[in-house]
Design an enzyme around this catalytic site. Structure first.
Site, PDB file in Angstrom:
ATOM      1  N   GLY A 247       0.756  -1.247   0.000  1.00 18.55           N
ATOM      2  CA  GLY A 247       0.000   0.000   0.000  1.00 18.55           C
ATOM      3  C   GLY A 247       0.782   1.289   0.000  1.00 18.55           C
ATOM      4  O   GLY A 247       0.225   2.346  -0.307  1.00 18.55           O
ATOM      5  N   PRO A 292       4.548  -5.378  -0.703  1.00 22.66           N
ATOM      6  CA  PRO A 292       4.649  -4.123  -1.447  1.00 22.66           C
ATOM      7  C   PRO A 292       4.587  -4.352  -2.955  1.00 22.66           C
ATOM      8  O   PRO A 292       5.095  -5.351  -3.459  1.00 22.66           O
ATOM      9  CB  PRO A 292       6.038  -3.600  -1.058  1.00 22.66           C
ATOM     10  CG  PRO A 292       6.823  -4.835  -0.781  1.00 22.66           C
ATOM     11  CD  PRO A 292       5.858  -5.835  -0.197  1.00 22.66           C
ATOM     12  N   ARG A 330      -4.517   4.287 -15.780  1.00 24.61           N
ATOM     13  CA  ARG A 330      -4.652   4.960 -14.479  1.00 24.61           C
ATOM     14  C   ARG A 330      -5.304   6.346 -14.558  1.00 24.61           C
ATOM     15  O   ARG A 330      -6.193   6.646 -13.768  1.00 24.61           O
ATOM     16  CB  ARG A 330      -3.295   5.049 -13.764  1.00 24.61           C
ATOM     17  CG  ARG A 330      -2.647   3.671 -13.506  1.00 24.61           C
ATOM     18  CD  ARG A 330      -1.502   3.732 -12.521  1.00 24.61           C
ATOM     19  NE  ARG A 330      -1.968   3.989 -11.183  1.00 24.61           N
ATOM     20  CZ  ARG A 330      -1.921   5.166 -10.592  1.00 24.61           C
ATOM     21  NH1 ARG A 330      -1.359   6.187 -11.185  1.00 24.61           N
ATOM     22  NH2 ARG A 330      -2.405   5.321  -9.379  1.00 24.61           N
ATOM     23  N   TYR A 334      -8.728   6.299 -12.475  1.00 25.60           N
ATOM     24  CA  TYR A 334      -8.654   6.897 -11.126  1.00 25.60           C
ATOM     25  C   TYR A 334      -8.410   8.402 -11.168  1.00 25.60           C
ATOM     26  O   TYR A 334      -8.059   8.998 -10.150  1.00 25.60           O
ATOM     27  CB  TYR A 334      -7.502   6.278 -10.317  1.00 25.60           C
ATOM     28  CG  TYR A 334      -7.346   4.786 -10.415  1.00 25.60           C
ATOM     29  CD1 TYR A 334      -8.295   3.933  -9.856  1.00 25.60           C
ATOM     30  CD2 TYR A 334      -6.244   4.230 -11.049  1.00 25.60           C
ATOM     31  CE1 TYR A 334      -8.136   2.560  -9.943  1.00 25.60           C
ATOM     32  CE2 TYR A 334      -6.082   2.863 -11.135  1.00 25.60           C
ATOM     33  CZ  TYR A 334      -7.029   2.035 -10.585  1.00 25.60           C
ATOM     34  OH  TYR A 334      -6.866   0.678 -10.668  1.00 25.60           O
ATOM     35  N   CYS A 359     -11.106   6.017 -28.812  1.00 29.02           N
ATOM     36  CA  CYS A 359     -12.345   6.770 -29.020  1.00 29.02           C
ATOM     37  C   CYS A 359     -13.153   6.922 -27.737  1.00 29.02           C
ATOM     38  O   CYS A 359     -14.254   6.371 -27.602  1.00 29.02           O
ATOM     39  CB  CYS A 359     -13.171   6.095 -30.111  1.00 29.02           C
ATOM     40  SG  CYS A 359     -12.231   6.060 -31.623  1.00 29.02           S
ATOM     41  N   TYR A 388       1.287  -0.860 -12.252  1.00 32.69           N
ATOM     42  CA  TYR A 388      -0.096  -0.840 -12.748  1.00 32.69           C
ATOM     43  C   TYR A 388      -0.199  -0.137 -14.104  1.00 32.69           C
ATOM     44  O   TYR A 388      -1.173   0.553 -14.388  1.00 32.69           O
ATOM     45  CB  TYR A 388      -1.021  -0.194 -11.698  1.00 32.69           C
ATOM     46  CG  TYR A 388      -0.924  -0.863 -10.354  1.00 32.69           C
ATOM     47  CD1 TYR A 388      -1.448  -2.131 -10.167  1.00 32.69           C
ATOM     48  CD2 TYR A 388      -0.274  -0.249  -9.280  1.00 32.69           C
ATOM     49  CE1 TYR A 388      -1.329  -2.779  -8.931  1.00 32.69           C
ATOM     50  CE2 TYR A 388      -0.155  -0.886  -8.050  1.00 32.69           C
ATOM     51  CZ  TYR A 388      -0.683  -2.149  -7.894  1.00 32.69           C
ATOM     52  OH  TYR A 388      -0.563  -2.783  -6.677  1.00 32.69           O
TER      53      TYR A 388
HETATM   54  N1  LLP Z   1      -1.581  -6.956  -1.358  1.00 33.95           N
HETATM   55  C1  LLP Z   1      -2.849  -7.028  -1.781  1.00 33.95           C
HETATM   56  C2  LLP Z   1      -3.720  -8.045  -1.186  1.00 33.95           C
HETATM   57  C3  LLP Z   1      -3.319  -6.144  -2.764  1.00 33.95           C
HETATM   58  O1  LLP Z   1      -4.591  -6.230  -3.170  1.00 33.95           O
HETATM   59  C4  LLP Z   1      -2.447  -5.161  -3.299  1.00 33.95           C
HETATM   60  C5  LLP Z   1      -2.924  -4.227  -4.325  1.00 33.95           C
HETATM   61  C6  LLP Z   1      -1.112  -5.146  -2.844  1.00 33.95           C
HETATM   62  C7  LLP Z   1      -0.713  -6.039  -1.861  1.00 33.95           C
HETATM   63  C8  LLP Z   1      -0.096  -4.187  -3.373  1.00 33.95           C
HETATM   64  O2  LLP Z   1      -0.430  -2.872  -3.117  1.00 33.95           O
HETATM   65  P1  LLP Z   1       0.614  -1.686  -3.443  1.00 33.95           P
HETATM   66  O3  LLP Z   1       1.814  -1.847  -2.522  1.00 33.95           O
HETATM   67  O4  LLP Z   1       1.011  -1.789  -4.863  1.00 33.95           O
HETATM   68  O5  LLP Z   1      -0.152  -0.453  -3.156  1.00 33.95           O
HETATM   69  N2  LLP Z   1      -4.504  -0.440 -10.028  1.00 33.95           N
HETATM   70  C9  LLP Z   1      -4.400   0.472  -8.913  1.00 33.95           C
HETATM   71  C10 LLP Z   1      -3.844  -0.192  -7.673  1.00 33.95           C
HETATM   72  C11 LLP Z   1      -4.621  -1.418  -7.250  1.00 33.95           C
HETATM   73  C12 LLP Z   1      -4.027  -2.124  -6.051  1.00 33.95           C
HETATM   74  C13 LLP Z   1      -4.673  -3.433  -5.826  1.00 33.95           C
HETATM   75  N3  LLP Z   1      -4.130  -4.191  -4.744  1.00 33.95           N
HETATM   76  C14 LLP Z   1      -3.585   1.692  -9.334  1.00 33.95           C
HETATM   77  O6  LLP Z   1      -3.164   1.760 -10.483  1.00 33.95           O
HETATM   78  O7  LLP Z   1      -3.400   2.611  -8.534  1.00 33.95           O
END
Ligand code: LLP
Length: 407
Positions: A247, A292, A330, A334, A359, A388
């Site tokens: 996150g 991460p 993205r 978002y 389009c 992403y």
């Molecule tokens: N663990 C779980 C269970 C998750 O669902 C996620 C991301 C992560 C770890 C990794 O999270 P990170 O460290 O990358 O924040 N497509 C979106 C982000 C979706 C995240 C989904 N889950 C974007 O482009 O911002």
């Protein structure tokens, strides 16, 4: 420690360079758009994440990189060589992690919709199957137990707790509230622990949380760790690990550059919260798992594109590029901000919208950006696209999937 988030991009003599190489030289023989990744930058972020976990006295940290952020084979091999495990959410991601040589005993499997096929596959890999199924419903737990029994295996499982917190991020990527489909409520976990039939071929080895993505401040993280700890202390099971999820965000905007929690601040926060709410209250010392994604790969990648043409409509100016929302969704999904940089630096005397070929009006990388006047064939770079980007690409409008170049 100052939060320095290095990037492979730099202007030298008014031309963009990537890891010290001129971008126009790199792009010369390549079809645009393409993704460009820097191994050097990835090494920096992974190294920093690992180092700060250790310096903040996190017990036996296990980094399970979230493949959904970027699942390029070369990137996965590099992560594996640095000791990374994996967080996967599908059989496809699990196969990719195994292909990169990641030890199944360093793989956690998250997600609300694991199928029988995926569960069987995850149970059958390696000598003991994967490190943990991060279970998101009671029905899933029952199914894992049933399949493990059939395969004469013992499944290692962790409950993903829904800690009922609201992480401050875009609503599409906030996952820790009870209105979200993720995780289990504390009372349901406690009830399931007491149902003997669920545990003949499953062993509870951990608890996990993941409250959202692109987190820039950590108040909700502290609250979630407090909830995780409370639950861990209230159950009579010697846990092997506590999984604090992923996150941590990166700086896409100048404002985020100032307010973003650094990796070091993040580790300190996690370490202090775990100490306060858990380790100081028990003799047990489970290890900490991290998942991460973005913080490791976000800054290492860019999307390289060329200008197709420009267009003026009354007082609106458009710079039309050959990358589209199918390559990087993205901004459309978002309203995410990505810096757009011209290959050649000159006076930014134009206000323009940078749009793609798809389009849809949402196919826009930036509104009213200050840029120099660009013409057909000029190179532009969409920054911070390592996470992403390619993994969310589609073939919408029958377009090709962009290539990935790893330097
Ligand atoms: N663990 C779980 C269970 C998750 O669902 C996620 C991301 C992560 C770890 C990794 O999270 P990170 O460290 O990358 O924040 N497509 C979106 C982000 C979706 C995240 C989904 N889950 C974007 O482009 O911002």
């Amino acid at each position: 420690m100052k939060n320095i988030l290095p990037s492979p991009l730099q202007y030298k003599n008014n031309h963009l360079t990537f890891d010290g190489k001129r971008l126009d030289t790199i792009a010369k023989k390549l079809k645009t758009p393409f993704y460009l990744y820097s191994k050097k930058t990835l090494r920096h972020y992974y190294g920093n994440f690992q180092k700060t976990a250790l310096s903040n006295e996190i017990p036996s940290p296990l980094i399970c990189y979230a493949l959904k952020a970027n699942s390029n084979d070369k990137i996965l091999s590099l992560l594996k060589s640095m000791g990374s495990g994996a967080d996967v959410v599908s059989g496809g991601e699990l196969k990719k992690a195994l292909k990169a040589g990641i030890d199944p005993q360093k793989i956690v499997f998250s997600g609300v919709a694991k199928t029988s096929e995926e569960i069987s596959f995850a149970l059958s890999c390696g000598k003991k199957g994967i490190y943990s199924f991060n279970v998101e419903s009671i029905e899933e737990l029952e199914l894992i137990n049933k399949i493990a029994k059939k395969l004469k295996r013992q499944a290692r499982v962790a409950f993903r707790l829904n800690p009922k917190v609201s992480a401050k991020t875009h609503k599409h990527i906030s996952t820790g509230n009870k209105t979200h489909k993720f995780g289990l409520l504390k009372e349901d976990i406690l009830e399931a622990i007491d149902v003997k039939e669920f545990w003949s071929n499953t062993t509870l080895v951990g608890l996990s949380i993941h409250i959202g993505s692109q987190l820039t401040e950590l108040n909700a993280t502290i609250k979630a760790i407090a909830e995780l700890s409370k639950l861990a202390l209230s159950i009579d099971v010697p846990l092997e690990f506590l999984d604090v999820g992923g996150g941590l965000g990166i700086d896409y905007t100048a404002e985020e550059k100032i307010k973003l929690a650094s990796i070091d601040t993040y580790m300190k926060t996690v370490s202090q919260a775990l100490e306060k709410y858990y380790y100081s209250k028990t003799e047990h010392c489970p290890r900490v798992v991290f998942e991460p994604g973005r913080i490791l790969v976000g800054k290492m990648g860019v999307l390289v594109s060329r200008v197709v043409r420009t267009k003026v409509s009354d007082n609106c100016h458009f710079t039309i590029v050959d990358a589209g929302m199918n390559d990087l969704i993205r901004p459309a999904l978002y309203e995410a901000y990505h810096e757009v940089l011209p290959e050649t630096k000159s006076n930014k005397n134009l206000t323009t919208d940078i749009v793609g070929p798809i389009c849809e009006t949402a196919d826009c990388f930036g509104v009213k950006r200050k840029l120099p006047k660009l013409t057909s064939g000029d190179l532009v770079v969409i920054d911070n696209a390592g996470a992403y980007g390619h993994t969310m690409a589609s073939r919408y409008n029958e377009r090709d999937i962009a290539h990935e170049i790893v330097l």
